[in-house]
Write a protein that holds these residues in place. Structure first.
Motif, PDB file in Angstrom:
ATOM      1  N   UNK A   1       1.465  11.141 -10.205  1.00 52.66           N
ATOM      2  CA  UNK A   1       0.374  12.116 -10.168  1.00 52.66           C
ATOM      3  C   UNK A   1      -0.943  11.487 -10.601  1.00 52.66           C
ATOM      4  N   UNK A   2      -1.024  10.165 -10.505  1.00 50.48           N
ATOM      5  CA  UNK A   2      -2.225   9.429 -10.887  1.00 50.48           C
ATOM      6  C   UNK A   2      -2.566   8.431  -9.794  1.00 50.48           C
ATOM      7  N   UNK A   3      -3.838   8.194  -9.595  1.00 50.55           N
ATOM      8  CA  UNK A   3      -4.268   7.132  -8.694  1.00 50.55           C
ATOM      9  C   UNK A   3      -4.207   5.809  -9.453  1.00 50.55           C
ATOM     10  N   UNK A   4      -4.387   4.729  -8.726  1.00 45.28           N
ATOM     11  CA  UNK A   4      -4.392   3.412  -9.379  1.00 45.28           C
ATOM     12  C   UNK A   4      -5.543   3.323 -10.384  1.00 45.28           C
ATOM     13  N   UNK A   5      -6.709   3.881 -10.029  1.00 41.86           N
ATOM     14  CA  UNK A   5      -7.847   3.848 -10.953  1.00 41.86           C
ATOM     15  C   UNK A   5      -7.561   4.663 -12.215  1.00 41.86           C
ATOM     16  N   UNK A   6      -6.954   5.819 -12.041  1.00 43.09           N
ATOM     17  CA  UNK A   6      -6.613   6.626 -13.213  1.00 43.09           C
ATOM     18  C   UNK A   6      -5.573   5.903 -14.066  1.00 43.09           C
ATOM     19  N   UNK A   7      -4.659   5.243 -13.405  1.00 39.63           N
ATOM     20  CA  UNK A   7      -3.634   4.498 -14.135  1.00 39.63           C
ATOM     21  C   UNK A   7      -4.261   3.354 -14.924  1.00 39.63           C
ATOM     22  N   UNK A   8      -5.241   2.678 -14.315  1.00 42.81           N
ATOM     23  CA  UNK A   8      -5.917   1.600 -15.043  1.00 42.81           C
ATOM     24  C   UNK A   8      -6.587   2.151 -16.298  1.00 42.81           C
TER      25      UNK A   8
ATOM     26  N   UNK B   1       0.842  -1.203   0.000  1.00 43.07           N
ATOM     27  CA  UNK B   1       0.000   0.000   0.000  1.00 43.07           C
ATOM     28  C   UNK B   1       0.878   1.255   0.000  1.00 43.07           C
ATOM     29  N   UNK B   2       1.910   1.253   0.844  1.00 46.35           N
ATOM     30  CA  UNK B   2       2.845   2.388   0.904  1.00 46.35           C
ATOM     31  C   UNK B   2       3.565   2.549  -0.424  1.00 46.35           C
ATOM     32  N   UNK B   3       3.989   1.423  -0.997  1.00 45.27           N
ATOM     33  CA  UNK B   3       4.677   1.459  -2.294  1.00 45.27           C
ATOM     34  C   UNK B   3       3.757   2.038  -3.376  1.00 45.27           C
ATOM     35  N   UNK B   4       2.494   1.623  -3.359  1.00 43.90           N
ATOM     36  CA  UNK B   4       1.529   2.141  -4.342  1.00 43.90           C
ATOM     37  C   UNK B   4       1.321   3.642  -4.167  1.00 43.90           C
ATOM     38  N   UNK B   5       1.246   4.100  -2.912  1.00 41.76           N
ATOM     39  CA  UNK B   5       1.062   5.541  -2.658  1.00 41.76           C
ATOM     40  C   UNK B   5       2.266   6.343  -3.137  1.00 41.76           C
TER      41      UNK B   5
ATOM     42  N   UNK C   1       4.038  -0.847 -12.213  1.00 41.97           N
ATOM     43  CA  UNK C   1       4.418  -1.099 -10.821  1.00 41.97           C
ATOM     44  C   UNK C   1       3.315  -0.652  -9.866  1.00 41.97           C
ATOM     45  N   UNK C   2       2.700   0.489 -10.172  1.00 40.46           N
ATOM     46  CA  UNK C   2       1.596   0.977  -9.335  1.00 40.46           C
ATOM     47  C   UNK C   2       0.439  -0.012  -9.342  1.00 40.46           C
ATOM     48  N   UNK C   3       0.075  -0.462 -10.529  1.00 38.98           N
ATOM     49  CA  UNK C   3      -1.035  -1.412 -10.620  1.00 38.98           C
ATOM     50  C   UNK C   3      -0.700  -2.716  -9.894  1.00 38.98           C
ATOM     51  N   UNK C   4       0.540  -3.170 -10.015  1.00 35.05           N
ATOM     52  CA  UNK C   4       0.950  -4.405  -9.346  1.00 35.05           C
ATOM     53  C   UNK C   4       0.926  -4.235  -7.827  1.00 35.05           C
TER      54      UNK C   4
ATOM     55  N   UNK D   1      -2.330  10.994 -21.118  1.00 36.08           N
ATOM     56  CA  UNK D   1      -2.183  10.215 -22.350  1.00 36.08           C
ATOM     57  C   UNK D   1      -0.759  10.004 -22.791  1.00 36.08           C
ATOM     58  N   UNK D   2       0.204  10.347 -21.963  1.00 37.18           N
ATOM     59  CA  UNK D   2       1.601  10.226 -22.400  1.00 37.18           C
ATOM     60  C   UNK D   2       2.261   8.931 -21.959  1.00 37.18           C
ATOM     61  N   UNK D   3       1.509   8.041 -21.341  1.00 44.92           N
ATOM     62  CA  UNK D   3       2.099   6.821 -20.781  1.00 44.92           C
ATOM     63  C   UNK D   3       2.825   5.994 -21.822  1.00 44.92           C
ATOM     64  N   UNK D   4       2.269   5.922 -23.017  1.00 41.73           N
ATOM     65  CA  UNK D   4       2.897   5.061 -24.017  1.00 41.73           C
ATOM     66  C   UNK D   4       4.160   5.679 -24.590  1.00 41.73           C
ATOM     67  N   UNK D   5       4.347   6.965 -24.396  1.00 36.41           N
ATOM     68  CA  UNK D   5       5.513   7.630 -24.953  1.00 36.41           C
ATOM     69  C   UNK D   5       6.736   7.543 -24.064  1.00 36.41           C
ATOM     70  N   UNK D   6       6.582   7.032 -22.875  1.00 34.24           N
ATOM     71  CA  UNK D   6       7.694   6.999 -21.943  1.00 34.24           C
ATOM     72  C   UNK D   6       7.774   5.631 -21.290  1.00 34.24           C
ATOM     73  N   UNK D   7       8.843   4.918 -21.593  1.00 33.19           N
ATOM     74  CA  UNK D   7       9.015   3.594 -21.005  1.00 33.19           C
ATOM     75  C   UNK D   7       9.064   3.632 -19.496  1.00 33.19           C
ATOM     76  N   UNK D   8       9.744   4.658 -18.933  1.00 34.01           N
ATOM     77  CA  UNK D   8       9.826   4.780 -17.486  1.00 34.01           C
ATOM     78  C   UNK D   8       8.476   5.017 -16.851  1.00 34.01           C
ATOM     79  N   UNK D   9       7.676   5.858 -17.477  1.00 28.09           N
ATOM     80  CA  UNK D   9       6.342   6.156 -16.945  1.00 28.09           C
ATOM     81  C   UNK D   9       5.448   4.920 -17.054  1.00 28.09           C
ATOM     82  N   UNK D  10       5.527   4.235 -18.169  1.00 32.19           N
ATOM     83  CA  UNK D  10       4.750   3.007 -18.329  1.00 32.19           C
ATOM     84  C   UNK D  10       5.152   1.981 -17.277  1.00 32.19           C
ATOM     85  N   UNK D  11       6.449   1.876 -17.044  1.00 27.89           N
ATOM     86  CA  UNK D  11       6.949   0.941 -16.045  1.00 27.89           C
ATOM     87  C   UNK D  11       6.423   1.307 -14.656  1.00 27.89           C
ATOM     88  N   UNK D  12       6.428   2.601 -14.326  1.00 28.29           N
ATOM     89  CA  UNK D  12       5.888   3.039 -13.042  1.00 28.29           C
ATOM     90  C   UNK D  12       4.401   2.742 -12.940  1.00 28.29           C
ATOM     91  N   UNK D  13       3.692   2.937 -14.038  1.00 26.66           N
ATOM     92  CA  UNK D  13       2.259   2.661 -14.032  1.00 26.66           C
ATOM     93  C   UNK D  13       2.002   1.175 -13.769  1.00 26.66           C
TER      94      UNK D  13
END
Length: 195
Positions: A59-66, A48-52, A148-151, A134-146
């Motif tokens: 700058x996104x919640x898990x729901x927004x990331x989904x 939970x702490x890791x997700x927060x 990780x957040x979902x996981x 909408x920039x998640x697909x343009x950045x590998x690092x951001x996608x990876x963080x997304x």
């Protein structure tokens, strides 16, 4: 005989077979579950702490990331983004050599405007009134963080459910242990009648 029938029925309904062994088994199982529960709760809290933390970085919640990740998996959306990228590159090249009123530049501006509108519609539909960049697909690092957040969010929720389930199992076993002396007393009474 009636006593034998009553004893057999009681054994079946109560599940009582060998009192001492059953009590020891219930106690051992309860202790094991009681040891597992805090460990799982600790893991859930850590996830939970890791997700927060990741959520605050994104700058996104898990729901927004989904929502965003569904968008990034949308092939039509990705095709529009690629087309828009191609048009933007062509427009930059065309503007370097031609005026803005040149037919080629005007055509590219028109295409750009249409593709931007389609792109924005995809974003709005996927975001479901959430603000998503909408920039998640343009950045590998951001996608990876997304991811990780979902996981982390999924792990935390799964572990919370496991801890709750263990709590219910512990409560059930404790109730069985509390009821055990009464059942054993009734069992012994029926057994004496049978003998």
């Amino acid at each position: 005989s009636q006593a034998q029938i009553a004893l057999t029925q009681f054994k079946q309904s109560s599940g009582l077979v060998n009192g001492d062994d059953q009590v020891q088994g219930l106690v051992a199982t309860t202790n094991s579950l009681m040891n597992q529960q805090p460990q799982i709760q600790t893991q859930a809290s850590a996830n939970e702490k890791r997700a927060k933390l990741i959520s605050s970085q994104l700058g996104l919640t898990a729901n927004q990331t989904m929502q965003t990740m569904k968008l990034t998996d949308n092939q039509d959306f990705q095709a529009v983004r690629r087309q828009l990228s191609d048009v933007n590159a062509a427009l930059t090249t065309a503007r370097a050599t031609q005026q803005d009123n040149h037919p080629q530049v005007l055509g590219l501006l028109s295409q750009q405007k249409k593709l931007q509108a389609i792109n924005q519609q995809y974003v709005q539909n996927a975001a479901n009134t959430l603000e998503v960049d909408g920039s998640a697909s343009g950045s590998g690092g951001r996608s990876s963080l997304m991811l990780q957040l979902l996981q982390a969010d999924n792990d935390a929720n799964t572990q919370k459910r496991q801890a709750e389930s263990l709590g219910q199992q512990i409560a059930s076993l404790n109730a069985s242990l509390k009821a055990f002396p009464q059942k054993q007393s009734k069992f012994q009474e029926l057994q004496r009648r049978y003998e």
